[in-house]
Design a protein around this motif. Structure first.
Motif, mmCIF file in Angstrom:
data_model
loop_
_atom_site.group_PDB
_atom_site.id
_atom_site.type_symbol
_atom_site.label_atom_id
_atom_site.label_comp_id
_atom_site.label_asym_id
_atom_site.label_seq_id
_atom_site.Cartn_x
_atom_site.Cartn_y
_atom_site.Cartn_z
ATOM 1 N N LEU A 257 0.853 -1.177 0.000
ATOM 2 C CA LEU A 257 0.000 0.000 0.000
ATOM 3 C C LEU A 257 0.896 1.237 0.000
ATOM 4 C CD1 LEU A 257 -2.653 -1.245 2.580
ATOM 5 C CD2 LEU A 257 -2.686 -1.434 0.092
ATOM 6 N N ASN A 258 1.314 1.649 -1.212
ATOM 7 C CA ASN A 258 2.256 2.756 -1.358
ATOM 8 C C ASN A 258 1.581 4.117 -1.410
ATOM 9 O OD1 ASN A 258 4.415 0.959 -1.519
ATOM 10 N ND2 ASN A 258 4.130 0.699 -3.698
ATOM 11 N N TRP A 259 0.291 4.139 -1.585
ATOM 12 C CA TRP A 259 -0.452 5.385 -1.732
ATOM 13 C C TRP A 259 -1.362 5.591 -0.531
ATOM 14 C CZ3 TRP A 259 -0.101 8.938 -5.744
ATOM 15 C CH2 TRP A 259 0.713 8.558 -6.804
ATOM 16 N N VAL B 241 -10.858 15.039 -2.319
ATOM 17 C CA VAL B 241 -10.221 13.728 -2.179
ATOM 18 C C VAL B 241 -9.014 13.730 -3.107
ATOM 19 C CG1 VAL B 241 -10.436 11.244 -2.571
ATOM 20 C CG2 VAL B 241 -12.353 12.525 -1.619
ATOM 21 N N PHE B 242 -7.871 13.294 -2.579
ATOM 22 C CA PHE B 242 -6.690 13.129 -3.418
ATOM 23 C C PHE B 242 -5.893 11.937 -2.923
ATOM 24 C CE2 PHE B 242 -5.044 15.745 -0.014
ATOM 25 C CZ PHE B 242 -3.706 15.410 0.112
ATOM 26 N N TRP B 243 -4.939 11.513 -3.745
ATOM 27 C CA TRP B 243 -4.080 10.376 -3.422
ATOM 28 C C TRP B 243 -2.650 10.873 -3.356
ATOM 29 C CZ3 TRP B 243 -8.555 10.347 -5.919
ATOM 30 C CH2 TRP B 243 -9.483 9.362 -5.595
ATOM 31 N N TRP B 244 -1.915 10.378 -2.371
ATOM 32 C CA TRP B 244 -0.562 10.845 -2.101
ATOM 33 C C TRP B 244 0.370 9.657 -1.965
ATOM 34 C CZ3 TRP B 244 1.434 11.959 3.343
ATOM 35 C CH2 TRP B 244 2.700 12.556 3.308
ATOM 36 N N ASN B 245 1.517 9.734 -2.629
ATOM 37 C CA ASN B 245 2.577 8.744 -2.469
ATOM 38 C C ASN B 245 3.763 9.470 -1.839
ATOM 39 O OD1 ASN B 245 4.927 7.151 -2.881
ATOM 40 N ND2 ASN B 245 3.886 6.010 -4.491
ATOM 41 N N PRO B 246 3.929 9.379 -0.517
ATOM 42 C CA PRO B 246 5.009 10.108 0.139
ATOM 43 C C PRO B 246 6.402 9.625 -0.250
ATOM 44 C CG PRO B 246 3.834 8.737 1.725
ATOM 45 C CD PRO B 246 3.107 8.638 0.424
ATOM 46 N N ASP B 247 6.547 8.363 -0.624
ATOM 47 C CA ASP B 247 7.867 7.863 -1.035
ATOM 48 C C ASP B 247 8.357 8.557 -2.301
ATOM 49 O OD1 ASP B 247 7.982 6.088 1.102
ATOM 50 O OD2 ASP B 247 7.064 4.463 -0.053
ATOM 51 N N LYS B 248 7.440 8.767 -3.244
ATOM 52 C CA LYS B 248 7.790 9.394 -4.514
ATOM 53 C C LYS B 248 7.466 10.887 -4.550
ATOM 54 C CE LYS B 248 7.295 5.154 -7.163
ATOM 55 N NZ LYS B 248 6.602 4.498 -8.261
ATOM 56 N N GLY B 249 6.741 11.379 -3.547
ATOM 57 C CA GLY B 249 6.378 12.789 -3.515
ATOM 58 C C GLY B 249 5.342 13.167 -4.556
ATOM 59 N N ILE C 94 8.760 24.135 6.920
ATOM 60 C CA ILE C 94 8.317 23.468 5.697
ATOM 61 C C ILE C 94 9.495 23.375 4.734
ATOM 62 C CG2 ILE C 94 6.698 23.556 3.754
ATOM 63 C CD1 ILE C 94 5.383 23.085 6.533
ATOM 64 N N THR C 95 9.941 22.141 4.486
ATOM 65 C CA THR C 95 11.063 21.912 3.571
ATOM 66 C C THR C 95 10.683 20.991 2.417
ATOM 67 O OG1 THR C 95 11.867 20.054 4.899
ATOM 68 C CG2 THR C 95 12.793 22.249 5.381
ATOM 69 N N ASN C 96 9.850 19.976 2.690
ATOM 70 C CA ASN C 96 9.460 19.019 1.646
ATOM 71 C C ASN C 96 8.134 18.346 2.006
ATOM 72 O OD1 ASN C 96 9.312 17.220 -0.441
ATOM 73 N ND2 ASN C 96 11.160 16.104 0.089
ATOM 74 N N PRO C 97 7.026 19.080 1.942
ATOM 75 C CA PRO C 97 5.742 18.496 2.328
ATOM 76 C C PRO C 97 5.247 17.406 1.390
ATOM 77 C CG PRO C 97 5.441 20.699 1.452
ATOM 78 C CD PRO C 97 6.915 20.475 1.574
ATOM 79 N N TYR C 98 5.835 17.301 0.214
ATOM 80 C CA TYR C 98 5.441 16.225 -0.706
ATOM 81 C C TYR C 98 5.908 14.858 -0.208
ATOM 82 C CZ TYR C 98 3.924 19.627 -4.159
ATOM 83 O OH TYR C 98 3.257 20.635 -4.813
ATOM 84 N N GLN C 99 6.901 14.853 0.701
ATOM 85 C CA GLN C 99 7.408 13.581 1.210
ATOM 86 C C GLN C 99 7.404 13.484 2.734
ATOM 87 O OE1 GLN C 99 11.109 13.371 -1.271
ATOM 88 N NE2 GLN C 99 10.199 11.433 -1.897
ATOM 89 N N LYS C 100 7.054 14.565 3.420
ATOM 90 C CA LYS C 100 7.074 14.547 4.883
ATOM 91 C C LYS C 100 5.653 14.696 5.438
ATOM 92 C CE LYS C 100 11.775 16.286 5.327
ATOM 93 N NZ LYS C 100 12.623 17.338 5.894
ATOM 94 N N PRO C 101 5.116 13.621 6.004
ATOM 95 C CA PRO C 101 3.745 13.644 6.512
ATOM 96 C C PRO C 101 3.461 14.747 7.530
ATOM 97 C CG PRO C 101 4.581 11.406 6.486
ATOM 98 C CD PRO C 101 5.739 12.304 6.156
ATOM 99 N N THR C 102 4.414 15.022 8.400
ATOM 100 C CA THR C 102 4.202 16.059 9.410
ATOM 101 C C THR C 102 3.998 17.422 8.758
ATOM 102 O OG1 THR C 102 5.565 14.834 10.973
ATOM 103 C CG2 THR C 102 5.183 17.155 11.460
ATOM 104 N N GLU C 103 4.769 17.694 7.735
ATOM 105 C CA GLU C 103 4.653 18.980 7.052
ATOM 106 C C GLU C 103 3.338 19.085 6.286
ATOM 107 O OE1 GLU C 103 8.125 19.933 4.732
ATOM 108 O OE2 GLU C 103 9.475 19.423 6.397
ATOM 109 N N LEU C 104 2.973 18.036 5.562
ATOM 110 C CA LEU C 104 1.708 18.066 4.824
ATOM 111 C C LEU C 104 0.537 18.201 5.786
ATOM 112 C CD1 LEU C 104 0.369 17.946 2.045
ATOM 113 C CD2 LEU C 104 0.200 15.461 2.347
ATOM 114 N N ALA C 105 0.579 17.490 6.894
ATOM 115 C CA ALA C 105 -0.493 17.573 7.892
ATOM 116 C C ALA C 105 -0.576 18.971 8.502
ATOM 117 C CB ALA C 105 -0.272 16.531 8.988
#
Length: 116
Positions: free
Chosen positions: A9-11, A30-38, A70-81
């Motif tokens: 479950l990568n997404w 609604v959106f889908w996020w893959n934090p590993d790939k950003g 905020i440095t990389n919210p596409y890959q960091k859950p804490t920042e996106l949250a």
């Protein structure tokens, strides 16, 4: 015997529900996020706008009167949250690919005692 060969479950399917206390109305999304790939897929225009604003500021205030750099919210859950939590309640659900809703089998896997 049922196969134990499960796709990873990568997404994450994220449902955004606007906070009722906001003075400006925000849409439910609604959106889908893959934090590993950003990667983001789905209804992401507003989400990306909020992310880019936060990146430009470099920091966001949290509802608990703290701040998050905020440095990389596409890959960091804490920042996106931290970014989205200022406007939305978030309902995340792991899925194997974008545009897939969580199914009963995945719920059973997540509730399995061996995962906990």
């Amino acid at each position: 015997m049922k196969s134990q060969n499960h796709q990873p479950l990568n997404w994450i399917r994220i449902e955004l529900i606007p906070l009722p206390t906001l003075s400006e109305p925000y849409p439910q999304l609604v959106f889908w996020w893959n934090p590993d790939k950003g990667l983001l897929e789905g209804e992401v225009d507003l989400v990306e706008k909020l992310i880019h604003q936060a990146i430009a500021k470099g920091v966001v205030s949290t509802v608990s009167n703290g701040t998050v750099e905020i440095t990389n919210p596409y890959q960091k859950p804490t920042e996106l949250a931290a970014i989205l939590g200022r406007y939305y309640w978030m309902n995340p659900q792991p899925v194997s690919k974008p545009f897939e809703d969580i199914d009963t089998e995945q719920l059973n896997i997540l509730d399995s005692p061996s995962i906990q």
